[in-house]
Design a protein around this motif. Sequence first.
Motif, short mmCIF file in Angstrom:
data_model
loop_
_atom_site.label_atom_id
_atom_site.label_comp_id
_atom_site.label_asym_id
_atom_site.label_seq_id
_atom_site.Cartn_x
_atom_site.Cartn_y
_atom_site.Cartn_z
N VAL A 118 0.84 -1.21 0.00
CA VAL A 118 0.00 0.00 0.00
C VAL A 118 0.87 1.25 0.00
CG1 VAL A 118 -1.60 1.34 1.44
CG2 VAL A 118 -2.02 -1.09 1.04
N GLU A 119 1.88 1.26 0.86
CA GLU A 119 2.75 2.43 0.97
C GLU A 119 3.60 2.62 -0.28
OE1 GLU A 119 4.69 1.70 4.71
OE2 GLU A 119 3.10 2.75 5.81
N LYS A 120 3.94 1.53 -0.99
CA LYS A 120 4.70 1.66 -2.23
C LYS A 120 3.88 2.35 -3.31
CE LYS A 120 7.93 -2.15 -1.67
NZ LYS A 120 8.29 -3.52 -2.06
N GLN A 121 2.57 2.27 -3.20
CA GLN A 121 1.69 2.94 -4.15
C GLN A 121 1.50 4.41 -3.81
OE1 GLN A 121 -2.00 0.78 -4.31
NE2 GLN A 121 -1.03 -1.11 -4.97
N GLY A 122 2.18 4.87 -2.75
CA GLY A 122 2.10 6.27 -2.36
C GLY A 122 0.85 6.60 -1.55
N ILE A 123 0.24 5.58 -0.97
CA ILE A 123 -0.97 5.78 -0.18
C ILE A 123 -0.60 5.66 1.30
CG2 ILE A 123 -3.27 4.87 0.33
CD1 ILE A 123 -3.24 3.63 -2.51
N SER A 124 -1.09 6.59 2.09
CA SER A 124 -0.87 6.52 3.53
C SER A 124 -1.59 5.29 4.07
CB SER A 124 -1.42 7.79 4.18
OG SER A 124 -1.67 7.57 5.55
N TYR A 125 -0.89 4.51 4.87
CA TYR A 125 -1.49 3.28 5.41
C TYR A 125 -2.67 3.61 6.33
CZ TYR A 125 -1.88 -1.46 7.21
OH TYR A 125 -2.35 -2.71 7.54
N MET A 126 -2.61 4.73 7.04
CA MET A 126 -3.72 5.13 7.91
C MET A 126 -4.95 5.47 7.08
SD MET A 126 -2.67 4.57 10.88
CE MET A 126 -4.05 5.21 11.79
N LYS A 127 -4.75 6.15 5.94
CA LYS A 127 -5.88 6.45 5.05
C LYS A 127 -6.45 5.16 4.47
CE LYS A 127 -5.08 11.17 3.64
NZ LYS A 127 -5.00 12.10 2.53
N TYR A 128 -5.56 4.23 4.16
CA TYR A 128 -5.99 2.94 3.63
C TYR A 128 -6.85 2.22 4.67
CZ TYR A 128 -5.74 -1.88 1.91
OH TYR A 128 -6.06 -3.14 1.48
N LEU A 129 -6.41 2.23 5.93
CA LEU A 129 -7.19 1.59 7.00
C LEU A 129 -8.56 2.25 7.16
CD1 LEU A 129 -4.50 0.98 9.78
CD2 LEU A 129 -5.46 -0.68 8.17
N ASP A 130 -8.59 3.57 7.08
CA ASP A 130 -9.87 4.28 7.17
C ASP A 130 -10.80 3.89 6.03
OD1 ASP A 130 -9.14 5.60 9.50
OD2 ASP A 130 -8.48 7.42 8.45
N LYS A 131 -10.22 3.77 4.84
CA LYS A 131 -11.01 3.39 3.67
C LYS A 131 -11.55 1.97 3.80
CE LYS A 131 -10.50 4.55 -1.14
NZ LYS A 131 -9.56 4.82 -2.23
N VAL A 132 -10.71 1.05 4.26
CA VAL A 132 -11.15 -0.34 4.46
C VAL A 132 -12.24 -0.39 5.52
CG1 VAL A 132 -10.41 -2.61 5.32
CG2 VAL A 132 -8.99 -1.38 3.68
N LYS A 133 -12.05 0.35 6.60
CA LYS A 133 -13.04 0.38 7.68
C LYS A 133 -14.38 0.92 7.18
CE LYS A 133 -13.16 1.41 12.58
NZ LYS A 133 -12.42 1.98 13.70
N SER A 134 -14.33 1.98 6.38
CA SER A 134 -15.56 2.54 5.81
C SER A 134 -16.24 1.54 4.89
CB SER A 134 -15.26 3.83 5.03
OG SER A 134 -14.84 4.84 5.90
#
Length: 155
Positions: A118-134
């Motif tokens: 996820v981080e290699k794609q330039g996405i913040s892991y915290m934002k990714y977690l928020d997105k998954v949670k949503s």
Amino acid sequence: MRFEQIMNKLKNLFFLVSLLLVSTSHSLQDNVVAIVNDKVILQSDLDERMREVNTQNLSRIEFAKIKNGILDQLIEESLLDQASSRMGIRISDIDLQNHLKLLAKNQGLTVLQLKDAVEKQGISYMKYLDKVKSNIQRQELFRTQFTNRAYVSDE
């Protein structure tokens, strides 16, 4: 001595107020692009989603269609998030971790490898977690509110 302490405190207070005003002025430059019930969608939210789309070589009409489509998505997501909040649907950290393990397993990765990907794609892991949670919250909303009420007859 007492006067100097008061002056130092006033200087610190002035500095903090100045800092607050500067940070507030930056945040006030963000425009509201939609109001969904009691929530707002900001231009920065729309811009962030637009960055995920390759808009090079698009005509103005195509660009406008994509932008409107993304705005529609943001509105729909806001409505779903508000509905799940009203219904009291909450996703625990344990549920999130279990879902992450499942996502990683489906991709043949560990959770740490998923985080790195996820981080290699330039996405913040915290934002990714928020997105998954949503996303889990929205799925749970559909499961509890629509799927359980659906009835399929033989006809």
